[in-house]
Design a protein around this motif. Structure first.
Motif: not given
Length: 275
Positions: A34-40
């Motif tokens: 999910v986006p937040s995981k890719i961001n991290s």
């Protein structure tokens, strides 16, 4: 090189026609999340290039650059980023809102919309996305991507607000939800591979558009159900470019995020120059 691939339907066209075998032969790996995981993962230098939240780019603009002409944006309704509420949006002052843990851009966008456009102060709590539990415990909830699409189908009598639509009504500019970004050191470490990946993503997007997204829709139907007509309208309602208007929209988003105390400084937008 590790490519981050957001596991939502809205960004599929940027990845759909990548030559994954060729990439694997060149030592490339692809991480789905999910986006937040890719961001991290990108902040931790575990992803080198990928679709990330626009807000994440804003936080890390000194370390990242953009692949040109790629985004997940909308000029109006985005149809997958919804605020579901027991109250009208201008009545949410003092109310409790559950925020999806999957997003950064949309979380900041909702806070900007409530603060700057409707002048209401609410309290927020990040939760794992679950439509029933969120609205069982809170006055409203924010969901994005496939979670939002599924919730919209069973929304009942709740008030539903499309954040892309509100942004466009208030600003007249597109809302850029995700960008294709890379860590700056990739230009010197993997310049030719970076160029190949970026060009391949642009070619994938353009081919999907020429095909009116039909192959993409056929895949999504097997994974998520729904109707061909719904997904055709959905993909054609999204915008995958990054033009001058997109840059204006993104800069305004960053400016308002700074004014609301969500970003510390105004980011600059740097794009890769193909040679």
């Amino acid at each position: 090189m590790n490519i981050g691939e957001i596991s939502y339907t809205n960004i599929i066209p940027l990845y759909y026609y990548l030559d994954r075998e060729r990439l694997m032969d060149q030592g490339v790996t692809i991480t789905h999340a999910v986006p937040s995981k890719i961001n991290s993962l990108m902040e931790k230098q575990l992803v080198d290039i990928g679709g990330i939240s626009s807000f994440s780019y804003g936080k890390n603009a000194e370390n990242y650059s953009l692949v040109p002409d790629l985004s997940v944006s909308s000029f109006g309704r985005v149809n997958s980023i919804f605020l579901f509420s027991k109250y009208k949006i201008d009545e949410l002052g003092g109310k409790r809102i559950a925020l999806t843990s999957s997003s950064e851009t949309s979380v900041a966008l909702l806070k900007i919309i409530l603060d700057r456009f409707f002048r209401v102060e609410s309290s927020f709590q990040v939760e794992t996305p679950n439509f029933e539990k969120m609205l069982g415990n809170y006055d409203a909830c924010l969901l994005i991507g496939d979670d939002a699409i599924a919730a919209f189908r069973k929304r009942g009598t709740y008030h539903v607000y499309d954040l892309g639509e509100i942004w466009y009504q208030q600003t007249g500019l597109p809302m850029i939800f995700a960008v294709m970004a890379y860590r700056n050191e990739m230009e010197t470490q993997k310049g030719s591979l970076l160029s190949y990946v970026g060009k391949s993503m642009i070619e994938s997007k353009e081919r999907c558009q020429r095909e009116n997204f039909v192959p993409v829709i056929e895949r999504v139907l097997t994974q998520h159900g729904g109707t061909f007509e719904f997904w055709e309208s959905y993909f054609n309602g999204l915008n995958y470019q990054f033009s001058g208007e997109h840059e204006k929209g993104l800069n305004l988003y960053f400016q308002l995020a700074v004014e609301c105390g969500l970003l510390k400084t105004m980011p600059s937008i740097l794009k890769f120059s193909y040679k």
